[in-house]
Design an enzyme around this catalytic site. Structure first.
Site, PDB file in Angstrom:
ATOM      1  N   SER A  81       3.166   7.799   5.110  1.00 47.88           N
ATOM      2  CA  SER A  81       2.250   8.791   5.686  1.00 47.88           C
ATOM      3  C   SER A  81       2.819   9.419   6.952  1.00 47.88           C
ATOM      4  CB  SER A  81       0.910   8.134   6.031  1.00 47.88           C
ATOM      5  OG  SER A  81       0.389   7.466   4.911  1.00 47.88           O
TER       6      SER A  81
HETATM    7  N1  SAH Z   1       1.074   2.395   3.802  1.00 49.71           N
HETATM    8  C1  SAH Z   1       2.232   2.987   3.192  1.00 49.71           C
HETATM    9  C2  SAH Z   1       1.864   4.254   2.443  1.00 49.71           C
HETATM   10  C3  SAH Z   1       2.403   4.193   1.066  1.00 49.71           C
HETATM   11  S1  SAH Z   1       1.736   5.366  -0.066  1.00 49.71           S
HETATM   12  C4  SAH Z   1       3.351   3.196   4.196  1.00 49.71           C
HETATM   13  O1  SAH Z   1       3.105   3.006   5.400  1.00 49.71           O
HETATM   14  O2  SAH Z   1       4.465   3.513   3.801  1.00 49.71           O
HETATM   15  C5  SAH Z   1       0.513   4.378  -0.880  1.00 49.71           C
HETATM   16  C6  SAH Z   1       1.008   3.188  -1.649  1.00 49.71           C
HETATM   17  O3  SAH Z   1      -0.112   2.644  -2.336  1.00 49.71           O
HETATM   18  C7  SAH Z   1       2.059   3.478  -2.708  1.00 49.71           C
HETATM   19  O4  SAH Z   1       3.192   2.721  -2.453  1.00 49.71           O
HETATM   20  C8  SAH Z   1       1.382   3.052  -4.007  1.00 49.71           C
HETATM   21  O5  SAH Z   1       2.259   2.478  -4.943  1.00 49.71           O
HETATM   22  C9  SAH Z   1       0.347   2.048  -3.512  1.00 49.71           C
HETATM   23  N2  SAH Z   1      -0.791   1.825  -4.403  1.00 49.71           N
HETATM   24  C10 SAH Z   1      -1.453   2.705  -5.176  1.00 49.71           C
HETATM   25  N3  SAH Z   1      -2.456   2.105  -5.838  1.00 49.71           N
HETATM   26  C11 SAH Z   1      -2.441   0.798  -5.465  1.00 49.71           C
HETATM   27  C12 SAH Z   1      -3.219  -0.360  -5.814  1.00 49.71           C
HETATM   28  N4  SAH Z   1      -4.218  -0.278  -6.695  1.00 49.71           N
HETATM   29  N5  SAH Z   1      -2.919  -1.524  -5.245  1.00 49.71           N
HETATM   30  C13 SAH Z   1      -1.888  -1.643  -4.357  1.00 49.71           C
HETATM   31  N6  SAH Z   1      -1.104  -0.599  -4.012  1.00 49.71           N
HETATM   32  C14 SAH Z   1      -1.378   0.605  -4.539  1.00 49.71           C
END
Ligand code: SAH
Length: 234
Positions: A81
């Site tokens: 993000s």
């Molecule tokens: N917090 C992260 C943002 C990553 S984007 C950072 O700081 O880099 C969001 C992430 O959520 C992705 O990697 C995606 O694979 C994950 N995601 C999506 N659905 C999910 C679920 N049901 N359970 C766990 N992770 C999930």
């Protein structure tokens, strides 16, 4: 002779002073221009954002872009993000030492690291196994021993460690997963982007007071979709 010494120190500097971080100024500018100037005031949040080496949470290719005012790709169609959003979500959950924290969507691990600078323990779940193992390796390398990660569908939370004082969901869901609300402690705070995947979503804050949920709409955001695993889903 002096010339040779200078050349050697330039080459070896990195090894002799590995703690020297060439991105300190970039990080301080990021915090001032993108974060404090836009109204984030929580001291712990600002301190954490100044400290976590965001450039080590992206691939080499994006390293020099790491402190820019935008999200960046982290592979597998996912993104880290925008710094402001990370700071905003951190401030809004009011982090402090003893607050047990759960993050859904580890991704690069950056948001987890920012939280781990403030709270004692962060539990974090990532649905893409490759990202879960890459971020675990990163936590180890950077010394974040207070982050406990696992791979799986975060929809069901992490019942073994519940209740949580803080839950941060970093993927957009069209409904708020009930298990997460159930795993929120009294006075706990949950922040989650809610809305259609691929569109603009609303960032919502849920606070549990006397067992009841108070919901606040915070702002509009754009997150990658919250996915469901076929095997893990219930
Ligand atoms: N917090 C992260 C943002 C990553 S984007 C950072 O700081 O880099 C969001 C992430 O959520 C992705 O990697 C995606 O694979 C994950 N995601 C999506 N659905 C999910 C679920 N049901 N359970 C766990 N992770 C999930």
């Amino acid at each position: 002779m002096r010339f040779i010494i200078i050349i050697i120190s330039l080459i070896m500097g990195k090894y002799i002073f590995p703690q020297v971080d060439e991105y300190v100024a970039a990080r301080n500018n990021m915090v001032r221009i993108q974060i404090t100037d836009r109204g984030i005031t929580n001291a712990a949040t600002l301190k954490a954002m100044r400290k976590v080496p965001r450039h080590l949470f992206v691939s080499k290719e994006y390293e020099s872009d790491a402190y820019g005012d935008y999200p960046l790709p982290i592979g597998y169609g996912q993104t880290i993000s925008q710094p402001y959003i990370v700071a905003y979500m951190t401030e809004v959950v009011k982090p402090s030492g003893k607050k047990k924290t759960l993050e859904i969507g580890t991704g690069s691990g950056y948001q987890a690291a920012v939280l781990a600078e403030i709270v004692d323990t962060v539990y974090t779940i990532e649905i893409i196994p490759e990202l879960a193992s890459e971020s675990s390796a990163r936590f180890k390398k950077l010394g974040y021993s207070n982050i406990i990660g696992k791979s799986g569908d975060g929809y069901n939370g992490w019942p073994e460690h519940a209740p949580f004082d803080i839950i941060v969901v970093t993927a957009a869901a069209d409904e708020i997963p009930k298990p997460l609300v159930d795993q929120l402690a009294e006075n706990g705070r949950l922040v989650i982007p809610v809305g259609e995947p691929g569109a603009i979503q609303e960032l919502m804050l849920l606070v549990k007071k006397n067992g009841k949920i108070e919901k606040t709409r915070l702002t509009f955001v754009r997150f990658v979709p919250f996915r469901r695993s076929k095997t893990d889903g219930r």
